[in-house]
Design a protein around this motif. Structure first.
Motif, short mmCIF file in Angstrom:
data_model
loop_
_atom_site.label_atom_id
_atom_site.label_comp_id
_atom_site.label_asym_id
_atom_site.label_seq_id
_atom_site.Cartn_x
_atom_site.Cartn_y
_atom_site.Cartn_z
N PRO A 14 6.21 -5.19 -7.69
CA PRO A 14 4.83 -4.91 -7.98
C PRO A 14 4.41 -6.43 -8.14
O PRO A 14 5.21 -7.38 -8.14
CB PRO A 14 4.71 -4.68 -9.49
CG PRO A 14 5.90 -3.92 -9.90
CD PRO A 14 6.98 -4.47 -8.98
N GLU A 38 6.06 6.01 0.99
CA GLU A 38 4.82 6.20 0.45
C GLU A 38 4.87 6.44 -1.12
O GLU A 38 4.40 5.65 -2.07
CB GLU A 38 3.64 7.08 0.81
CG GLU A 38 3.16 6.49 2.12
CD GLU A 38 2.29 5.15 1.93
OE1 GLU A 38 1.54 4.94 1.08
OE2 GLU A 38 2.72 4.45 2.86
N ALA A 39 5.79 7.52 -1.42
CA ALA A 39 6.15 7.82 -2.77
C ALA A 39 6.79 6.88 -3.48
O ALA A 39 6.51 6.40 -4.49
CB ALA A 39 6.92 9.06 -2.96
N LYS A 97 6.38 3.35 -2.67
CA LYS A 97 5.37 2.63 -3.17
C LYS A 97 4.78 2.75 -4.37
O LYS A 97 4.51 2.01 -5.21
CB LYS A 97 4.50 2.38 -1.86
CG LYS A 97 5.31 1.46 -0.71
CD LYS A 97 4.45 1.60 0.65
CE LYS A 97 2.95 1.24 0.50
NZ LYS A 97 2.05 1.38 1.77
N GLN A 98 4.37 4.05 -4.56
CA GLN A 98 3.48 4.44 -5.76
C GLN A 98 4.16 4.33 -6.96
O GLN A 98 3.86 3.67 -8.15
CB GLN A 98 3.10 5.94 -5.64
CG GLN A 98 2.01 6.00 -4.53
CD GLN A 98 1.02 5.25 -4.61
OE1 GLN A 98 0.14 4.84 -5.39
NE2 GLN A 98 0.57 4.62 -3.35
N ALA A 99 5.73 4.51 -6.62
CA ALA A 99 6.32 4.29 -8.04
C ALA A 99 6.55 2.92 -8.33
O ALA A 99 6.58 2.55 -9.56
CB ALA A 99 7.97 5.05 -7.74
N ALA A 140 4.46 0.68 -7.61
CA ALA A 140 3.12 0.32 -8.26
C ALA A 140 3.08 0.87 -9.57
O ALA A 140 2.28 0.12 -10.50
CB ALA A 140 1.78 0.59 -7.43
N GLY A 141 3.75 1.74 -10.01
CA GLY A 141 3.57 2.27 -11.21
C GLY A 141 4.50 1.71 -12.36
O GLY A 141 4.56 2.16 -13.30
N THR A 165 5.65 -0.68 6.11
CA THR A 165 5.23 0.17 5.03
C THR A 165 3.97 -0.42 4.08
O THR A 165 3.38 0.25 3.69
CB THR A 165 6.23 0.83 4.14
OG1 THR A 165 6.71 -0.25 3.25
CG2 THR A 165 7.01 1.55 4.81
N ASP A 218 -2.07 -1.86 2.72
CA ASP A 218 -2.17 -2.22 1.37
C ASP A 218 -1.27 -3.07 0.68
O ASP A 218 -0.60 -2.95 -0.23
CB ASP A 218 -2.18 -1.07 0.44
CG ASP A 218 -1.07 -0.14 0.59
OD1 ASP A 218 -0.88 1.00 -0.20
OD2 ASP A 218 0.02 -0.49 1.48
N GLU A 222 -1.17 -4.97 -3.51
CA GLU A 222 -0.69 -4.36 -4.83
C GLU A 222 0.75 -5.04 -4.98
O GLU A 222 1.61 -4.54 -5.80
CB GLU A 222 -0.60 -2.93 -4.55
CG GLU A 222 -1.72 -2.29 -5.54
CD GLU A 222 -1.62 -0.84 -5.62
OE1 GLU A 222 -1.45 -0.22 -6.84
OE2 GLU A 222 -1.63 -0.13 -4.52
#
Ligand code: PGA
Length: 232
Positions: A89, A144-145, A147-149, A151-152, A163, A167, A170
């Motif tokens: 992150p 993508e999943a 990356k979301q994890a 960021a979370g 990838t 964006d 972030e």
């Protein structure tokens, strides 16, 4: 020849590419389709192992992958670089550090791609080479999943730098020893297979596009690659 031109007027182009190539291949299709509006395209985006399966079954005209098959005779041509980097992150404590020892990654929760992923096998061989043990907190079948994890706040991971296209804000890319892991995308098709005229034209188009991208310093986030126009 007239036959060649006819062949290009209509027909199908079947492509299968590894997951990391989805950030660039669809954009590069735009100008190609404008030039040859009669050509229908199917594009499969999947992991390394599924690409191998598709190739064995001769399902597509052309493949893009990062690792040349060992046990299957192919024609291959380097296309673009596909470096793997350490993603965290943007506000991660290590984001400001320089030259982080690779063993340090063992102290972080790690997010890993699924079995069959080429990214996963490249990451595992580097960890093996340097004796690094990571704590795999989560296994996910999508960049993508992951990356979301990240960021979370679930952990860090190692992904293709591409990838990030789109964006970058972030995330931070950690400065870890032995990184980036150098990889290359290759354009591949089975040896002994004659590419269709459409296939040959697209192959040449990708080669030209890759050369232009490389001349411009490589893939850059938020750059409009659809502006790269093919030769008629
Ligand atoms: P993967 O492919 O989707 O199988 O991880 C990416 C790569 O091999 O570069």
């Amino acid at each position: 020849t007239v036959a060649n031109l006819k062949g290009l007027k209509q027909g199908q182009l079947r492509l299968a590419v590894i997951t990391t190539a989805k950030y660039i291949i669809p954009r590069l299709l735009g100008p190609f389709c404008q030039l040859y509006p009669g050509i229908d395209i199917s594009l499969q985006v999947t992991n390394h192992e599924m690409i191998l399966d598709r190739m064995m079954s001769n399902l597509d005209d052309l493949y893009i992958m990062s690792q040349i098959p060992d046990h299957f005779d192919v024609n291959f041509q380097p296309f673009l670089e596909n470096p793997l980097v350490v993603f965290a992150p943007a506000n991660h404590p290590l984001a400001q550090e320089k030259n982080i020892p690779i063993e340090r990654l063992g102290e972080e929760a790690f997010i890993m791609r699924e079995p069959g992923s080429g990214t996963r096998s490249a990451v595992q061989s580097v960890f093996e080479e340097y004796g690094v043990k990571v704590k795999v907190k989560l296994e996910l079948g999508s960049n993508e999943a992951i990356k979301q994890a990240i960021a979370g706040g679930l952990g860090i991971s190692i992904l293709s730098r591409h990838t990030l296209l789109g964006d970058a804000a972030e995330f931070s890319i950690l400065d870890v020893q032995h990184f980036p892991i150098k990889r290359t995308w290759y354009m591949v098709y089975p040896a002994g297979k004659q590419l269709s005229i459409i296939g040959q034209t697209y192959y040449q188009y990708l080669l030209d596009a890759a050369q232009k991208i490389t001349e411009q310093g490589g893939l850059i986030p938020d750059h409009n690659y659809s502006l790269i126009t093919p030769h008629p």
